[in-house]
Each structure stands twice: as C-alpha cells, then as structure tokens.
Design a protein around this motif. Structure first.
Motif, mmCIF file in Angstrom:
data_model
loop_
_atom_site.group_PDB
_atom_site.id
_atom_site.type_symbol
_atom_site.label_atom_id
_atom_site.label_comp_id
_atom_site.label_asym_id
_atom_site.label_seq_id
_atom_site.Cartn_x
_atom_site.Cartn_y
_atom_site.Cartn_z
ATOM 1 N N GLU A 8 9.803 -4.015 9.479
ATOM 2 C CA GLU A 8 9.094 -3.159 10.431
ATOM 3 C C GLU A 8 9.198 -1.689 10.052
ATOM 4 O O GLU A 8 8.216 -0.932 10.147
ATOM 5 C CB GLU A 8 9.642 -3.394 11.832
ATOM 6 N N THR A 9 10.394 -1.265 9.622
ATOM 7 C CA THR A 9 10.581 0.136 9.200
ATOM 8 C C THR A 9 9.698 0.467 8.012
ATOM 9 O O THR A 9 9.081 1.544 7.948
ATOM 10 C CB THR A 9 12.058 0.381 8.843
ATOM 11 N N LEU A 10 9.633 -0.464 7.052
ATOM 12 C CA LEU A 10 8.804 -0.249 5.872
ATOM 13 C C LEU A 10 7.329 -0.142 6.253
ATOM 14 O O LEU A 10 6.601 0.720 5.737
ATOM 15 C CB LEU A 10 9.024 -1.396 4.875
ATOM 16 N N LEU A 11 6.872 -0.988 7.170
ATOM 17 C CA LEU A 11 5.471 -0.940 7.602
ATOM 18 C C LEU A 11 5.152 0.370 8.303
ATOM 19 O O LEU A 11 4.063 0.941 8.119
ATOM 20 C CB LEU A 11 5.170 -2.131 8.525
ATOM 21 N N ARG A 12 6.081 0.878 9.107
ATOM 22 C CA ARG A 12 5.850 2.159 9.799
ATOM 23 C C ARG A 12 5.773 3.307 8.796
ATOM 24 O O ARG A 12 4.966 4.230 8.957
ATOM 25 C CB ARG A 12 6.959 2.408 10.825
ATOM 26 N N ARG A 13 6.606 3.281 7.744
ATOM 27 C CA ARG A 13 6.557 4.337 6.733
ATOM 28 C C ARG A 13 5.239 4.269 5.946
ATOM 29 O O ARG A 13 4.667 5.298 5.594
ATOM 30 C CB ARG A 13 7.739 4.230 5.774
ATOM 31 N N ILE A 14 4.773 3.051 5.686
ATOM 32 C CA ILE A 14 3.486 2.908 4.986
ATOM 33 C C ILE A 14 2.351 3.454 5.854
ATOM 34 O O ILE A 14 1.431 4.121 5.372
ATOM 35 C CB ILE A 14 3.229 1.430 4.631
ATOM 36 N N GLU A 15 2.434 3.189 7.175
ATOM 37 C CA GLU A 15 1.402 3.665 8.097
ATOM 38 C C GLU A 15 1.385 5.189 8.170
ATOM 39 O O GLU A 15 0.316 5.817 8.195
ATOM 40 C CB GLU A 15 1.647 3.084 9.494
ATOM 41 N N ALA A 16 2.593 5.788 8.155
ATOM 42 C CA ALA A 16 2.677 7.237 8.285
ATOM 43 C C ALA A 16 2.365 7.958 6.975
ATOM 44 O O ALA A 16 1.992 9.132 6.976
ATOM 45 C CB ALA A 16 4.087 7.632 8.764
ATOM 46 N N ALA A 17 2.536 7.276 5.858
ATOM 47 C CA ALA A 17 2.341 7.929 4.562
ATOM 48 C C ALA A 17 0.859 8.123 4.279
ATOM 49 O O ALA A 17 0.007 7.361 4.732
ATOM 50 C CB ALA A 17 2.986 7.095 3.463
ATOM 51 N N ASP A 18 0.586 9.163 3.508
ATOM 52 C CA ASP A 18 -0.783 9.455 3.109
ATOM 53 C C ASP A 18 -1.009 8.905 1.705
ATOM 54 O O ASP A 18 -0.617 9.526 0.728
ATOM 55 C CB ASP A 18 -1.029 10.974 3.141
ATOM 56 N N GLY A 19 -1.612 7.740 1.594
ATOM 57 C CA GLY A 19 -1.901 7.150 0.297
ATOM 58 C C GLY A 19 -0.991 6.012 -0.082
ATOM 59 O O GLY A 19 -1.422 5.007 -0.627
ATOM 60 N N GLY A 20 0.298 6.128 0.224
ATOM 61 C CA GLY A 20 1.222 5.062 -0.117
ATOM 62 C C GLY A 20 2.631 5.581 -0.277
ATOM 63 O O GLY A 20 2.885 6.792 -0.180
ATOM 64 N N VAL A 21 3.572 4.678 -0.530
ATOM 65 C CA VAL A 21 4.977 5.052 -0.689
ATOM 66 C C VAL A 21 5.514 4.377 -1.943
ATOM 67 O O VAL A 21 5.036 3.326 -2.381
ATOM 68 C CB VAL A 21 5.828 4.638 0.526
ATOM 69 N N ASP A 22 6.546 5.011 -2.530
ATOM 70 C CA ASP A 22 7.232 4.445 -3.689
ATOM 71 C C ASP A 22 8.471 3.694 -3.214
ATOM 72 O O ASP A 22 9.246 4.215 -2.399
ATOM 73 C CB ASP A 22 7.623 5.562 -4.661
ATOM 74 N N SER A 23 8.650 2.482 -3.718
ATOM 75 C CA SER A 23 9.755 1.649 -3.242
ATOM 76 C C SER A 23 11.107 2.250 -3.588
ATOM 77 O O SER A 23 12.058 2.158 -2.800
ATOM 78 C CB SER A 23 9.646 0.238 -3.832
ATOM 79 N N LEU A 24 11.225 2.886 -4.763
ATOM 80 C CA LEU A 24 12.514 3.462 -5.171
ATOM 81 C C LEU A 24 12.883 4.635 -4.270
ATOM 82 O O LEU A 24 14.025 4.755 -3.807
ATOM 83 C CB LEU A 24 12.418 3.904 -6.635
ATOM 84 N N GLU A 25 11.909 5.494 -4.002
ATOM 85 C CA GLU A 25 12.150 6.652 -3.125
ATOM 86 C C GLU A 25 12.432 6.198 -1.693
ATOM 87 O O GLU A 25 13.325 6.725 -1.022
ATOM 88 C CB GLU A 25 10.921 7.565 -3.167
ATOM 89 N N THR A 26 11.689 5.177 -1.234
ATOM 90 C CA THR A 26 11.886 4.675 0.130
ATOM 91 C C THR A 26 13.265 4.041 0.289
ATOM 92 O O THR A 26 13.929 4.221 1.321
ATOM 93 C CB THR A 26 10.801 3.636 0.473
ATOM 94 N N ALA A 27 13.708 3.312 -0.710
ATOM 95 C CA ALA A 27 15.037 2.697 -0.646
ATOM 96 C C ALA A 27 16.115 3.763 -0.544
ATOM 97 O O ALA A 27 17.098 3.605 0.197
ATOM 98 C CB ALA A 27 15.264 1.809 -1.876
ATOM 99 N N SER A 28 15.943 4.866 -1.295
ATOM 100 C CA SER A 28 16.911 5.961 -1.245
ATOM 101 C C SER A 28 16.925 6.615 0.139
ATOM 102 O O SER A 28 17.983 6.926 0.687
ATOM 103 C CB SER A 28 16.577 6.990 -2.324
#
Length: 489
Positions: A8-28
């Motif tokens: 759920e947290t990952l989906l919310r970050r994808i929704e808020a991001a403009d264009g997309g998110v990087d998995s390595l940066e998101t994990a950090s």
C-alpha cells in the motif's frame, strides 16, 4: 513493515510521484532492503495492469577491503617507509609486519628504501631519501604512470552492477489492492456475483505437476519387446503358469536320463509338499519308459532301469522346455499335423552359484518351430533374424551337447561392458527319441532355442552385474531413470 503495508505504501508513492519512482531510491527512503521492495514490485506485477516496471542497471565503484585499509592507514609501501627509523631496520623484523612483504617490494621498486646486505647484524633496510623517490616518479613516463594508477584502482576497488526497477502506473492502477479470483465456484454462478469479480488470467502454457506413477523394471521393458518380436515373426505364446513341474515333463519326456547330474539336488530345487505327481498320460509314459530303458525308433536308449518314482518327483522347473514338451505332445494328439511356431517367456529355477552373470531364479525365453524338412541351417537363419531384431548382431555359435537335441549349439554375443563373449542362449534340433514317443510323424523336425531374459537386458542397459538388475541390491533410481527399451530391428 508488513507485506500488505509495504504494498500500500508503495502504491501511494507511485500515485504521488510525477512519472514514476525508482525502486532503489524508494527502498532507501522507506528504510527497507531493496530485495524486499523488489519482491513487493513482483507481487504487484502479478496483478494485471496495476503497475508497470522497467528493469534498469547502473554501475558504481566501492572500495574493497584492501582499499579501505589503504584509505585509513596509507599504502603498504608508505607504511613500510614510515616504519623505518633513521638508523635502519633489520629486514627480518620488517617481514614480520602484516604489510611488510608487499610494501617492501613496492618501496624497493619506487626506490624509497635500500638494503645493506653487508651490515654486521644481517641485511638492514634504510630509507633512500624522498628526493630519490621523487626523481624516480618524475622520470617515469606518463603511460607508465597510468598503468600504475589503473593497477592500483583494480586492486583497491570493486565495481558493482545494481539492478533496479523504474515503476510507473499501469492501465488499471489503483491504490486499493483487489486480489483476483483464481476459481469460478458454483456459488458465484448461482448468485451471479461472477459478473462483478475479476479473475486471474489462466496460463495455458504452465506445466502441470507430474503425477506420481509406477515405473516398469528394465526386465519388463525388454520382455515386452521380446514378446512383440515373437508375435511379429508369427509365433504363438505358450501357457507357462506352472512353476512347479514333475520330473517326468521336465526331464524324462525330453529323453534326459534319470542319472543325469542336472537332476541332482545341487542343480535342482525339489518340492517337499506335494513331493510327488500322479497324473500322467499312461500310454505316453510307457513309451518314454521303453525308449529310456530299451531303446526304439532306431535308438538303443540308455539301457538302465527306468523308475516311475524318479519321474513323479515334483520340482521347481529348471527350464520352460517342459512347457514345450507338453505343447508338442498336445500337437501330436491332433488327427492331422499342422506346422506350428511357439514361444514362451517366464521364470525358471536352478540351484546355481551366484556371480556376476548367474542367479538361482531367472527368466527363460524359448522359441519352438515344428514343421517338415527343417534343418540346422533353418535354425541358424531364424536365430540371426531373431537376434538382429534385438539389436544384437555380434553372434557366434559353438557346438554343444544336450540330452534332448542333436545337433546342439550354444549362442554367444559380445558384451561391450564385460569386454568378452557371453553365452546368451542354447539351441538345437529335438531328437527323435523325444518326438516319436509323443506320436509326431517321423518326417516332422522340431528346432528350438532358449535364452535368458536377464543377459540381453544387461547388454542393452550396460549393466555388468546381474545382481544390480535383480535382487535386493537393485537401485530403485535405476528403475525410475531407465529409458524405454528400443531394440534396433
């Protein structure tokens, strides 16, 4: 963080991001291991078109363990240089240091140190002066310096390739995870709820679970092939469902004398209960007794006192030729003789000494052809045709003696594993002393051959010891892995 919470947290970050998110940066940012986040991404990818993910690779450099040590304490040669006092240091003492051996050779190459081998206390190391080292460095060509620098980088750093995902919204993106149904139930059909549910796509390319099943032993595979070959050659299978046989049918009917060594206990298994057989065709019995004790049909017989008591003894049959004798006697009782071709494949029993090629219980294959005008050449021709269908072409024939065949031949085949010729069968033309008492016409000839099932199987499957094929030493994995028997016809 729980698995559901991470999704759920990952989906919310994808929704808020403009264009997309990087998995390595998101994990950090989320403070979780990158591989854990990758697992969450793959779980979301399994939900049709919820997200999209593009695999990306990036490279970066890190100090190795040696590189970290050099960054903190200096290079090996610098530490060697600084550890040498103005009055010098014995070479033996320097070599005791952890960086001594590597640093000594490099410092010597750089001309930072020198060795006095004539010193009174043994070889002693002194500083050569920073000026000399600097002069050496200035005299080194730019190309050589780049080689030194490149070598140093290779020894002190490690290059890592990091794979990450660039995650974007899918065509059916939602921050709420709805697990698709994997099964259409009767209840869904009855109440119509299936219309509103989302079902997981069925993968028609997926392999099913291999069912557990039994496996045929190599002997049974080869037996099937033997049987098929006989049927292709026009043979009829004989009934062989009697392991216990009387000595009369096993020996006497075959014109084998009662004092023959094969009838002793060290070669034959005798039955204790019931010990004796009582039902015989009496007229045939008398003719067999006469041919043994007095002779007849042009033969002088064996000239001994034939005893019914010996013929009555029950045994475990030593060969399936006893079955052939019964069938030939039955054939002789017909009003008009008709040519026949019989075969049998079944177990026989002999009191053998166990070794790599012998067992006390084994399978015998037997073929019998009865017709007018048959010769030894017909027998050899049939044997060549028969064994060629088995894929065995290296054959040899050796003259032999059998009480009930004349002439007789042993059949040998070359065993590639044992690197020698192995007996695979016996053959011959049935004697008149055996056939005429049965009532067969005088111009009828019967040719026959027999072989074991085990030895051709050993040759076909490359097994060198028969006890690895039959018995308590059999490797069941061999039965499981054994390929289908295909005999090259």
């Amino acid at each position: 963080m729980s698995d559901a919470g991470l999704l759920e947290t990952l989906l919310r970050r994808i929704e808020a991001a403009d264009g997309g998110v990087d998995s390595l940066e998101t994990a950090s940012i989320l403070g979780v291991d990158h591989q854990v986040l990758v697992g969450a991404v793959k779980s979301l990818l399994a939900l049709e078109d919820l997200i999209s993910a593009e695999l990306r690779s990036s490279k970066h450099w890190e100090l190795s363990g040696e590189g970290t040590e050099i960054a903190e304490q200096g290079s090996h040669e610098a530490r060697v240089f600084s550890s040498i006092p103005p009055e010098g240091l014995p070479q033996s003492e320097l070599m005791k240091l952890s960086f001594g051996k590597i640093g000594f050779s490099k410092a010597m190459s750089n001309k930072w140190i020198k060795v006095d081998k004539t010193h009174e206390g043994g070889p002693r190391i002194f500083r050569s002066g920073a000026v000399e080292g600097l002069l050496w460095l200035l005299s080194t060509s730019q190309h050589e310096l780049w080689i030194i620098l490149e070598t140093a980088i290779q020894l002190t750093t490690m290059r890592w390739t990091v794979k990450s995902y660039w995650i974007t919204k899918g065509s059916c993106f939602s921050t709420t995870i709805t697990k698709p149904e994997t099964e259409l139930t009767p209840e869904m059909i009855a109440n119509g709820s299936w219309k509103e549910k989302k079902f997981k796509p069925y993968n028609f390319e997926a392999l099913g679970v291999a069912p557990d099943c039994g496996h045929l032993h190599p002997l049974m595979k080869v037996r099937t092939q033997f049987r098929q070959i006989f049927l292709e050659m026009g043979f009829t299978e004989m009934p062989t469902n009697n392991f216990i046989e009387s000595s009369f049918w096993n020996f006497d009917s075959l014109f084998q004398p009662q004092q023959h060594p094969a009838r002793d206990a060290h070669d034959t298994f005798f039955i204790s209960d019931p010990a004796l057989a009582h039902e015989f065709p009496l007229e045939y019995l008398e003719r067999v007794k006469k041919i043994h004790s007095e002779g007849g049909y042009g033969s002088q017989g064996y000239k001994y006192d034939w005893k019914i008591e010996e013929a009555q003894k029950n045994i475990l049959r030593t060969h399936t030729t006893a079955v052939s004798a019964r069938m030939l006697y039955k054939l002789a009782q017909q009003e008009k003789f008709t040519p026949v071709k019989y075969f049998s494949i079944d177990r026989v029993f002999r009191n053998e000494t166990l070794d790599a090629t012998h067992l006390a219980e084994f399978h015998q294959i037997e073929g019998v052809v009865a017709d007018r005008g048959l010769t030894l050449g017909d027998l050899m021709g049939i044997l060549h045709q028969f064994f060629t269908k088995l894929g065995i072409t290296k054959l040899r024939f050796k003259p032999a003696y059998n009480p009930y065949t004349e002439p007789s031949m042993e059949v040998f085949s070359y065993h590639e594993g044992l690197k020698k010729w192995v007996e695979v069968g016996n053959s011959g033309v049935f004697r008149p002393e055996m056939l005429l008492p049965m009532g067969l016409p005088e111009d009828v000839t019967v040719i026959a051959w027999g072989l074991s099932l085990e030895r051709p199987t050993m040759i076909k499957y490359g097994i060198n010891n028969i006890r690895e094929l039959v018995g308590h030493k059999v490797n069941l994995q061999m039965v499981y892995d054994g390929p289908i028997c295909r005999l090259e016809s």
